[in-house]
Scaffold this active site. Sequence first.
Site, PDB file in Angstrom:
ATOM      1  N   GLY A  10       0.595  -1.056   0.138  1.00 30.03           N
ATOM      2  CA  GLY A  10      -0.002  -0.004  -0.164  1.00 30.03           C
ATOM      3  C   GLY A  10       0.861   1.157   0.065  1.00 30.03           C
ATOM      4  CB  SER A  12       0.340   4.336  -4.751  1.00 26.21           C
ATOM      5  OG  SER A  12      -0.891   4.224  -4.110  1.00 26.21           O
ATOM      6  NE  ARG A  13      -3.710   8.545  -1.237  1.00 28.32           N
ATOM      7  CZ  ARG A  13      -4.692   9.222  -1.900  1.00 28.32           C
ATOM      8  NH1 ARG A  13      -5.462   8.895  -2.862  1.00 28.32           N
ATOM      9  NH2 ARG A  13      -5.148  10.445  -1.371  1.00 28.32           N
ATOM     10  CB  VAL A  62      -2.315  -7.520   0.608  1.00 31.91           C
ATOM     11  CG1 VAL A  62      -1.189  -6.753   0.102  1.00 31.91           C
ATOM     12  CG2 VAL A  62      -3.199  -6.515   1.399  1.00 31.91           C
ATOM     13  CG  ASN A  88       1.050   1.584   4.606  1.00 34.84           C
ATOM     14  OD1 ASN A  88       0.976   2.071   5.769  1.00 34.84           O
ATOM     15  ND2 ASN A  88       0.860   1.871   3.562  1.00 34.84           N
ATOM     16  CB  SER A 140      -4.375   2.578  14.201  1.00 34.57           C
ATOM     17  OG  SER A 140      -5.162   3.462  14.719  1.00 34.57           O
ATOM     18  CE1 TYR A 154      -7.302   1.525   9.615  1.00 35.28           C
ATOM     19  CE2 TYR A 154      -7.617   2.601  11.674  1.00 35.28           C
ATOM     20  CZ  TYR A 154      -6.893   2.452  10.507  1.00 35.28           C
ATOM     21  OH  TYR A 154      -5.680   3.100  10.461  1.00 35.28           O
TER      22      TYR A 154
END
Length: 247
Positions: A10, A12-13, A62, A88, A140, A154
């Site tokens: 993950g 790309s940003r 993934v 990530n 987190s 989440y």
Amino acid sequence: MERKVALVTGSSRGIGRGCILEFAKKGYDVVINYNNSEELAISLKEEVENLGVKALVIKCDVSKEEDVINMINSVIREFGHIDVLVNNAAIEECSEFKDKNKSSFERILGTNLIGSFLVSKEVSKYMLERKFGRIINISSNNSINKYDPSTLEYDCSKAGINILTKNMAKEFAPYINVNAVAPGWVLTEKNEELDKELNGCFVSSESKNILLKRFASVEEIAKVVLFLAGDDSSYINGEVIVVDGGC
């Protein structure tokens, strides 16, 4: 001299992108994984190659085991080894408790938790062969003493990441160090966009609840990841490091 290789899922940003850049600055060859943002991934590849390292871009969901196996096989064919894995890749949904359902749990846990397990399992085979590796999971602070039913799926996925971290640390010892970083609010592109939508009220409002009175930069989180990947953290294993400015 053989360069170390870092795979960040993950990436790309957001935090993942920040990690790729920090690894590249330190001379690591990098693997940029994306699922949807191909254009951003290719742009990042060009940016890090300007730093003099090699970069491989791979599309992979993934949560799908076949995708994961194909991704790791591609990395091994290209570089021959993987020294650092950063799990990530993650998705998040915000909804009222009454609107949540089985599908929302399966979707989020599939990427965030099961995805981290699948990639770690596949990468660990090659790390154990070489008797060296670093796995860093992005958790987190929502996983620790937080109460927000709107992000329940989440939060559960990230709490699972913490336990996954500790169990893998035991399973892979003494050759692979496995740790987690648990950020609080980070000024990612996503949060910057949300702040604009809310006329600048989002970041300022949430910052009031942080002891340091601001969001973390992406670089601040990425540098903690880089520390855990390096020699200076060689005796840290099975830990969840909270990086939230004091929430």
